[in-house]
Design a protein around this motif. Sequence first.
Motif, PDB file in Angstrom:
ATOM      1  N   ARG A  13     -11.267  -7.414 -42.693  1.00 31.99           N
ATOM      2  CA  ARG A  13     -12.531  -6.866 -42.439  1.00 31.99           C
ATOM      3  C   ARG A  13     -13.621  -7.342 -43.455  1.00 31.99           C
ATOM      4  N   PHE A  14     -12.914  -7.184 -44.894  1.00 30.31           N
ATOM      5  CA  PHE A  14     -14.073  -7.747 -45.752  1.00 30.31           C
ATOM      6  C   PHE A  14     -14.149  -9.210 -45.789  1.00 30.31           C
ATOM      7  N   ILE A  15     -13.006 -10.117 -45.694  1.00 30.56           N
ATOM      8  CA  ILE A  15     -13.305 -11.378 -45.801  1.00 30.56           C
ATOM      9  C   ILE A  15     -14.231 -11.852 -44.629  1.00 30.56           C
ATOM     10  N   HIS A  16     -14.485 -11.173 -43.429  1.00 31.88           N
ATOM     11  CA  HIS A  16     -15.143 -11.558 -42.218  1.00 31.88           C
ATOM     12  C   HIS A  16     -16.700 -10.838 -42.155  1.00 31.88           C
ATOM     13  N   ALA A  17     -16.703  -9.912 -43.208  1.00 34.66           N
ATOM     14  CA  ALA A  17     -17.952  -9.121 -43.209  1.00 34.66           C
ATOM     15  C   ALA A  17     -19.287  -9.958 -43.837  1.00 34.66           C
ATOM     16  N   LEU A  22     -21.821  -5.363 -45.728  1.00 31.52           N
ATOM     17  CA  LEU A  22     -20.903  -5.171 -47.068  1.00 31.52           C
ATOM     18  C   LEU A  22     -20.988  -3.635 -47.141  1.00 31.52           C
ATOM     19  N   ASP A  23     -21.840  -3.080 -47.583  1.00 33.82           N
ATOM     20  CA  ASP A  23     -22.108  -1.637 -47.808  1.00 33.82           C
ATOM     21  C   ASP A  23     -21.263  -0.561 -46.842  1.00 33.82           C
ATOM     22  N   SER A  24     -21.582  -0.829 -45.817  1.00 29.62           N
ATOM     23  CA  SER A  24     -21.114  -0.078 -44.616  1.00 29.62           C
ATOM     24  C   SER A  24     -19.407  -0.307 -44.500  1.00 29.62           C
ATOM     25  N   ALA A  29     -14.158   1.611 -45.688  1.00 27.41           N
ATOM     26  CA  ALA A  29     -12.568   1.643 -46.342  1.00 27.41           C
ATOM     27  C   ALA A  29     -12.436   2.628 -47.101  1.00 27.41           C
ATOM     28  N   LEU A  30     -13.291   3.485 -47.728  1.00 29.37           N
ATOM     29  CA  LEU A  30     -13.311   4.621 -48.702  1.00 29.37           C
ATOM     30  C   LEU A  30     -12.787   5.636 -47.525  1.00 29.37           C
ATOM     31  N   ALA A  31     -13.426   5.761 -46.363  1.00 29.40           N
ATOM     32  CA  ALA A  31     -13.038   6.819 -45.556  1.00 29.40           C
ATOM     33  C   ALA A  31     -11.652   6.524 -45.020  1.00 29.40           C
ATOM     34  N   GLU A  32     -11.408   5.359 -44.554  1.00 24.48           N
ATOM     35  CA  GLU A  32     -10.099   5.199 -44.179  1.00 24.48           C
ATOM     36  C   GLU A  32      -8.741   5.451 -45.340  1.00 24.48           C
ATOM     37  N   THR A  58     -21.873   4.208 -56.467  1.00 24.94           N
ATOM     38  CA  THR A  58     -22.567   3.207 -55.521  1.00 24.94           C
ATOM     39  C   THR A  58     -22.067   3.584 -54.088  1.00 24.94           C
ATOM     40  N   HIS A  59     -21.142   4.133 -53.880  1.00 19.78           N
ATOM     41  CA  HIS A  59     -20.643   4.463 -52.489  1.00 19.78           C
ATOM     42  C   HIS A  59     -19.807   5.553 -52.512  1.00 19.78           C
ATOM     43  N   GLU A  60     -19.795   6.244 -51.499  1.00 16.61           N
ATOM     44  CA  GLU A  60     -19.182   7.670 -51.584  1.00 16.61           C
ATOM     45  C   GLU A  60     -18.608   8.101 -50.118  1.00 16.61           C
ATOM     46  N   TRP A  61     -17.614   8.719 -49.937  1.00 13.90           N
ATOM     47  CA  TRP A  61     -17.025   9.204 -48.515  1.00 13.90           C
ATOM     48  C   TRP A  61     -16.763  10.670 -49.057  1.00 13.90           C
ATOM     49  N   THR A  62     -16.913  11.659 -48.425  1.00 12.90           N
ATOM     50  CA  THR A  62     -16.378  13.008 -48.306  1.00 12.90           C
ATOM     51  C   THR A  62     -15.689  13.634 -47.120  1.00 12.90           C
ATOM     52  N   ARG A  63     -14.903  14.537 -47.143  1.00 13.87           N
ATOM     53  CA  ARG A  63     -14.596  15.119 -45.811  1.00 13.87           C
ATOM     54  C   ARG A  63     -15.802  16.077 -45.400  1.00 13.87           C
TER      55      ARG A  63
END
Length: 137
Positions: A13-17, A22-24, A29-32, A58-63
Motif C-alpha cells: 500500500r505504501f508503494i502505491h500510495a 501517505l498520512d492516512s 498501518a499503525l492501527a493494523e 506526527t501520527h498516532e493510533w489508540t484503542r
Amino acid sequence: MTIETLLTSISTRFIHASTEDLDSEIRRALAEVGEFVGCDRAHVLLLTHGPAEVLELTHEWTRDLVPVVAGLAIPADALGGWMEALTRFERVTIDRVSEIDPGQMLSLHEMGIADCRSLAILPLAYSKAMVACLVFQ
C-alpha cells in the motif's frame, strides 16, 4: 494472518500510495500493527534537529477509550540511554514497565506514557541515520 503477510500488505500500500494518501496510510498501518500485536497505542515520533534534538509526535493510533497524547514533543536527551540505543539502530523493549528502574520512569513521563504495561520503541533510519521511531505500548 502472519506478521509477514501484514507487513507485505502494508508495504504494498505504501508503494502505491499517492503523496496525498501517505498520512492516512501511516495511521492505517499503525492501527493494523497495533491491533495485530495487541497494544493500546502506537505512534510515530519524528526526530527534528535545531538547537536541541526533539522527538515530535506526527501520527498516532489508540484503542477506543485510550487517551491520545497529541502535541507530544520530547527532548531527545530526556530519553538518555534509550536514545543512545535507538541511534545505534537498536530497539528498546520493556516487557513490564512496572519493573523498570525508577530513573527511567522520567523517560516514560516525558513520553506521556507512564501508565503503560509494556513498551517497544523501534528506530526508523534513512541514509544511515535515525530519523524517527515507532512506539508501541
